[in-house]
Motif scaffolding. Structure first.
Motif, PDB file in Angstrom:
ATOM      1  N   GLN A 220      67.256  76.024 -54.800  1.00  0.00           N
ATOM      2  CA  GLN A 220      68.226  76.394 -54.183  1.00  0.00           C
ATOM      3  C   GLN A 220      67.920  77.763 -53.499  1.00  0.00           C
ATOM      4  O   GLN A 220      67.936  78.840 -53.985  1.00  0.00           O
ATOM      5  CB  GLN A 220      69.540  76.627 -55.400  1.00  0.00           C
ATOM      6  N   LEU A 221      67.928  77.761 -51.976  1.00  0.00           N
ATOM      7  CA  LEU A 221      67.617  78.839 -51.289  1.00  0.00           C
ATOM      8  C   LEU A 221      68.828  79.211 -50.502  1.00  0.00           C
ATOM      9  O   LEU A 221      68.783  80.214 -49.833  1.00  0.00           O
ATOM     10  CB  LEU A 221      66.547  78.441 -50.351  1.00  0.00           C
ATOM     11  N   GLY A 222      69.863  78.314 -50.650  1.00  0.00           N
ATOM     12  CA  GLY A 222      71.315  78.946 -49.937  1.00  0.00           C
ATOM     13  C   GLY A 222      72.180  77.920 -50.013  1.00  0.00           C
ATOM     14  O   GLY A 222      71.802  76.550 -50.580  1.00  0.00           O
ATOM     15  N   GLN A 223      73.509  77.992 -49.474  1.00  0.00           N
ATOM     16  CA  GLN A 223      74.532  77.180 -49.731  1.00  0.00           C
ATOM     17  C   GLN A 223      75.558  77.480 -48.590  1.00  0.00           C
ATOM     18  O   GLN A 223      75.845  78.525 -48.361  1.00  0.00           O
ATOM     19  CB  GLN A 223      75.280  76.930 -51.067  1.00  0.00           C
ATOM     20  N   GLY A 224      76.224  76.394 -48.336  1.00  0.00           N
ATOM     21  CA  GLY A 224      77.241  76.525 -46.849  1.00  0.00           C
ATOM     22  C   GLY A 224      78.219  77.509 -47.091  1.00  0.00           C
ATOM     23  O   GLY A 224      78.551  78.137 -46.175  1.00  0.00           O
ATOM     24  N   ALA A 225      78.924  77.601 -48.312  1.00  0.00           N
ATOM     25  CA  ALA A 225      80.195  78.408 -48.527  1.00  0.00           C
ATOM     26  C   ALA A 225      79.843  79.689 -48.548  1.00  0.00           C
ATOM     27  O   ALA A 225      80.451  80.615 -48.426  1.00  0.00           O
ATOM     28  CB  ALA A 225      80.786  77.737 -49.870  1.00  0.00           C
ATOM     29  N   TRP A 226      78.570  80.238 -48.706  1.00  0.00           N
ATOM     30  CA  TRP A 226      77.846  81.739 -48.870  1.00  0.00           C
ATOM     31  C   TRP A 226      77.374  82.140 -47.444  1.00  0.00           C
ATOM     32  O   TRP A 226      76.738  83.225 -47.584  1.00  0.00           O
ATOM     33  CB  TRP A 226      77.070  81.591 -50.038  1.00  0.00           C
ATOM     34  N   GLY A 227      77.131  81.063 -46.637  1.00  0.00           N
ATOM     35  CA  GLY A 227      76.655  81.539 -45.181  1.00  0.00           C
ATOM     36  C   GLY A 227      75.074  81.607 -45.573  1.00  0.00           C
ATOM     37  O   GLY A 227      74.478  82.401 -44.966  1.00  0.00           O
ATOM     38  N   GLY A 228      74.470  81.220 -46.694  1.00  0.00           N
ATOM     39  CA  GLY A 228      73.114  81.343 -47.004  1.00  0.00           C
ATOM     40  C   GLY A 228      73.023  81.764 -48.550  1.00  0.00           C
ATOM     41  O   GLY A 228      73.539  80.863 -49.374  1.00  0.00           O
ATOM     42  N   ALA A 229      72.533  83.057 -48.622  1.00  0.00           N
ATOM     43  CA  ALA A 229      72.348  83.289 -50.022  1.00  0.00           C
ATOM     44  C   ALA A 229      72.838  84.874 -50.271  1.00  0.00           C
ATOM     45  O   ALA A 229      72.307  85.690 -49.664  1.00  0.00           O
ATOM     46  CB  ALA A 229      70.783  83.364 -50.576  1.00  0.00           C
ATOM     47  N   VAL A 230      73.612  85.106 -51.151  1.00  0.00           N
ATOM     48  CA  VAL A 230      74.134  86.445 -51.400  1.00  0.00           C
ATOM     49  C   VAL A 230      74.103  86.680 -52.727  1.00  0.00           C
ATOM     50  O   VAL A 230      74.219  85.951 -53.708  1.00  0.00           O
ATOM     51  CB  VAL A 230      75.781  86.712 -50.869  1.00  0.00           C
ATOM     52  N   ALA A 231      73.765  88.007 -53.219  1.00  0.00           N
ATOM     53  CA  ALA A 231      73.757  88.255 -54.514  1.00  0.00           C
ATOM     54  C   ALA A 231      75.171  88.435 -55.181  1.00  0.00           C
ATOM     55  O   ALA A 231      76.182  88.909 -54.549  1.00  0.00           O
ATOM     56  CB  ALA A 231      73.032  89.705 -54.821  1.00  0.00           C
ATOM     57  N   SER A 232      75.277  87.957 -56.432  1.00  0.00           N
ATOM     58  CA  SER A 232      76.781  88.073 -57.060  1.00  0.00           C
ATOM     59  C   SER A 232      76.242  88.421 -58.618  1.00  0.00           C
ATOM     60  O   SER A 232      75.117  87.942 -59.062  1.00  0.00           O
ATOM     61  CB  SER A 232      77.468  86.840 -56.958  1.00  0.00           C
ATOM     62  N   SER A 233      77.306  88.967 -59.506  1.00  0.00           N
ATOM     63  CA  SER A 233      76.966  89.012 -60.838  1.00  0.00           C
ATOM     64  C   SER A 233      78.148  88.557 -61.549  1.00  0.00           C
ATOM     65  O   SER A 233      79.405  88.653 -61.224  1.00  0.00           O
ATOM     66  CB  SER A 233      76.771  90.414 -61.166  1.00  0.00           C
ATOM     67  N   VAL A 234      77.979  88.361 -62.988  1.00  0.00           N
ATOM     68  CA  VAL A 234      78.968  88.103 -63.896  1.00  0.00           C
ATOM     69  C   VAL A 234      78.775  89.023 -65.143  1.00  0.00           C
ATOM     70  O   VAL A 234      77.629  88.955 -65.627  1.00  0.00           O
ATOM     71  CB  VAL A 234      78.842  86.533 -64.323  1.00  0.00           C
TER      72      VAL A 234
ATOM     73  N   TYR B   4      78.155  75.266 -64.177  1.00  0.00           N
ATOM     74  CA  TYR B   4      78.885  75.775 -65.655  1.00  0.00           C
ATOM     75  C   TYR B   4      78.760  77.265 -65.689  1.00  0.00           C
ATOM     76  O   TYR B   4      77.575  77.829 -65.710  1.00  0.00           O
ATOM     77  CB  TYR B   4      78.060  74.950 -66.694  1.00  0.00           C
ATOM     78  N   GLY B   5      79.829  77.932 -65.888  1.00  0.00           N
ATOM     79  CA  GLY B   5      79.874  79.480 -65.882  1.00  0.00           C
ATOM     80  C   GLY B   5      80.093  80.057 -64.488  1.00  0.00           C
ATOM     81  O   GLY B   5      80.826  80.816 -64.424  1.00  0.00           O
ATOM     82  N   GLY B   6      79.329  79.708 -63.481  1.00  0.00           N
ATOM     83  CA  GLY B   6      79.583  80.402 -62.390  1.00  0.00           C
ATOM     84  C   GLY B   6      80.645  79.867 -61.618  1.00  0.00           C
ATOM     85  O   GLY B   6      81.138  80.359 -60.707  1.00  0.00           O
ATOM     86  N   SER B   7      80.906  78.790 -61.956  1.00  0.00           N
ATOM     87  CA  SER B   7      82.015  77.881 -61.272  1.00  0.00           C
ATOM     88  C   SER B   7      82.889  77.230 -61.983  1.00  0.00           C
ATOM     89  O   SER B   7      83.738  77.612 -62.096  1.00  0.00           O
ATOM     90  CB  SER B   7      81.108  76.780 -60.407  1.00  0.00           C
ATOM     91  N   LEU B   8      82.368  76.096 -62.900  1.00  0.00           N
ATOM     92  CA  LEU B   8      83.314  75.251 -63.392  1.00  0.00           C
ATOM     93  C   LEU B   8      83.162  75.391 -65.090  1.00  0.00           C
ATOM     94  O   LEU B   8      82.106  75.903 -65.498  1.00  0.00           O
ATOM     95  CB  LEU B   8      82.811  73.691 -63.263  1.00  0.00           C
ATOM     96  N   ASN B   9      84.262  75.076 -65.756  1.00  0.00           N
ATOM     97  CA  ASN B   9      83.984  74.853 -67.100  1.00  0.00           C
ATOM     98  C   ASN B   9      83.327  73.569 -67.687  1.00  0.00           C
ATOM     99  O   ASN B   9      83.337  72.701 -66.941  1.00  0.00           O
ATOM    100  CB  ASN B   9      85.585  74.947 -67.734  1.00  0.00           C
ATOM    101  N   MET B  10      83.168  73.734 -68.928  1.00  0.00           N
ATOM    102  CA  MET B  10      82.373  72.706 -69.498  1.00  0.00           C
ATOM    103  C   MET B  10      82.928  71.382 -69.668  1.00  0.00           C
ATOM    104  O   MET B  10      82.377  70.417 -69.154  1.00  0.00           O
ATOM    105  CB  MET B  10      81.823  72.971 -71.095  1.00  0.00           C
ATOM    106  N   PRO B  11      84.318  71.193 -69.965  1.00  0.00           N
ATOM    107  CA  PRO B  11      84.935  69.852 -69.678  1.00  0.00           C
ATOM    108  C   PRO B  11      85.003  69.313 -68.573  1.00  0.00           C
ATOM    109  O   PRO B  11      84.566  68.020 -68.588  1.00  0.00           O
ATOM    110  CB  PRO B  11      86.184  70.177 -70.104  1.00  0.00           C
ATOM    111  N   MET B  12      84.902  70.104 -67.338  1.00  0.00           N
ATOM    112  CA  MET B  12      84.741  69.462 -65.918  1.00  0.00           C
ATOM    113  C   MET B  12      83.360  69.024 -65.875  1.00  0.00           C
ATOM    114  O   MET B  12      83.155  68.031 -65.385  1.00  0.00           O
ATOM    115  CB  MET B  12      85.512  70.414 -65.019  1.00  0.00           C
TER     116      MET B  12
END
Length: 454
Positions: free
Chosen positions: A185-199, A119-127
């Motif tokens: 959560q140490l990594g995920q497939g769609a990010w090729g591992g773990a990458v910094a990001s900000s909101v 929630y927030g970084g990806s999906l909205n609350m209704p979803m």
């Protein structure tokens, strides 16, 4: 009358265009764009245009369009005479236990779980609420993703897996006490591992800002590392502390890479209850195409190598293994279970199932995911109750088809699946996965013995 008028206007235009296409030399021919698209691909041309316009890294939703796991090369093996089908499919057991050695294991009715989508970084609350409610109807778990536990999601979910994440939003005792399993959560497939990001704060509504504890005018984001985790030893210590402090299953999620075995060596030193392997095909709300398309290891190979390594080290019974990344159909999910996974995560296909006919609220003016994404243009348009029921229907439909396949294979339980239930159309892939090759009689494989692959 109007249609006839339109045809009269269109005919000269199409005639002139066709004449140009058939007579003009290539440099002046509109067809040259077709050859350009064929050479570069429509996707590459569009992405080049966006890069040229913005000068910034792209952020593509839903993950990579590439399908690099050759699930279609694997088929399931039915039985007919030497072993008869299961008499009654209604007696076939599909329950799964996540972390059976934990003090409070997570017991689910189906091996299909909803993956981490924050929630927030990806999906909205209704979803998020719709996913939680749909999963609950089907007797399975949903995952917070890299966010915090909201009251709304917790109330809607019978079973909630919380991600101990690089943003730190769920990494407090107050939050961790709310979940039914903890996934580091140490990594995920769609990010090729773990990458910094900000909101940025101005990209959040008040609800999210309070949940993530962000001051006005401030910003927050995910680091490339977990807070206070700067070595492999720190990972081992973190898992040990979580196991000491909480009774629910504790697991580790990593992206599948060519260094699988070296990563698993570290996980084997921990007291983790489960491992999630997220393949290159995993989806996301936003990631750079280079990370989605050109990094990581496809789900099929990441899972196969994980199970092989655990078996070789006599550690298979120590960990529950959850496979993730690009699963679309019950057939693909069942093949992953036969290959050795105990359960599977689904994400993108779960969103599509939840949206179902509500997609018409978006198309053609907006992409369908604008109904699901945080700050999407159609956030308020999603019908939560309708979406949750459609997701539950999808999950139950997948389970029913799995039971039909299990019946044809003579199984009484999903736990009976193994690699002898798979056959491969490619001899080299069959050898790598340690399963039968379609061009050779089954009795010639592995001395005719059944591989205990789980």
């Amino acid at each position: 009358m109007l249609n006839e008028l339109m045809l009269r206007l269109m005919n000269p235009l199409t005639d002139a265009m066709l004449e140009n296409m058939l007579t003009e030399s290539y440099p002046n021919n509109p067809m040259v764009m077709t050859t350009t698209f064929e050479k570069l691909s429509l996707r590459a041309v569009i992405e080049a245009g966006i890069r040229a316009e913005t000068g910034k890294a792209l952020s593509r939703p839903m993950g990579s369009p590439l399908r690099l796991s050759p699930w279609e090369q694997l088929l399931l093996n039915p039985r007919q005479l030497f072993q008869l089908p299961t008499p009654d499919e209604t007696t076939i057991e599909t329950k799964v236990v996540i972390g059976p050695h934990a003090k409070n294991p997570l017991k689910l009715d189906t091996p299909i779980l909803i993956t981490g989508m924050s929630y927030g970084g990806s999906l909205n609350m209704p979803m998020k609420i719709a996913l939680a409610k749909g999963a609950s109807i089907a007797g399975t778990a949903t995952n917070t993703g890299e966010s915090a536990v909201s009251e709304e999601e917790r109330e809607a979910a019978d079973y909630l897996i919380g991600q101990y994440n690089r943003g730190g939003w769920l990494n407090t005792p107050e939050q961790l006490e709310l979940v039914d399993a903890i996934e580091v959560q140490l990594g995920q497939g769609a990010w090729g591992g773990a990458v910094a990001s900000s909101v940025k704060e101005d990209e959040m509504d008040e609800h999210l800002r309070v949940l993530w504890k962000v001051d006005e005018g401030g910003s927050t984001g995910k680091r490339s590392r977990l807070p206070d985790v700067n070595s492999s030893e720190d990972v081992v210590k973190l898992i040990k502390k979580l196991k000491q402090d909480y009774t629910v299953p504790v697991g580790i999620k990593i992206a599948a890479t060519h260094f699988m075995e070296r990563e698993l060596e570290i996980i084997a030193k921990t007291e983790a209850d489960f491992i999630c392997i997220d393949g290159q095909e995993g989806g996301t709300a936003a990631a750079a195409p280079t990370l989605e398309d050109d990094m990581g290891l496809p789900t099929l190979f990441g899972l196969g190598r994980t199970i092989h390594w655990l078996r070789e080290q006599n550690l298979r019974d120590k960990f529950t293994v959850i496979a993730a990344g690009g699963f679309r159909t019950p057939g693909e999910m069942l093949k992953a279970l036969a290959l050795g996974a105990d359960a599977v995560y689904i994400g993108s296909i779960a969103i599509i199932a939840t949206l179902q006919k509500q997609i018409t609220k978006a198309l053609p003016q907006h992409p369908a995911h604008q109904l699901a994404l945080y700050n999407g243009a159609l956030t308020d348009e999603l019908d939560i109750e309708e979406g949750s029921q459609h997701l539950a229907n999808f999950l139950m439909s997948c389970q029913e088809e799995m039971k039909m396949a299990l019946q044809a294979m003579g199984k009484k339980s999903i736990q009976e699946l193994g690699r002898d239930d798979l056959v491969c159309l490619d001899s080299e892939l069959a050898k790598n996965l340690e399963i039968g090759y379609a061009g050779t009689p089954a009795s010639n494989h592995w001395g005719g013995t059944t591989l205990a692959a789980r």
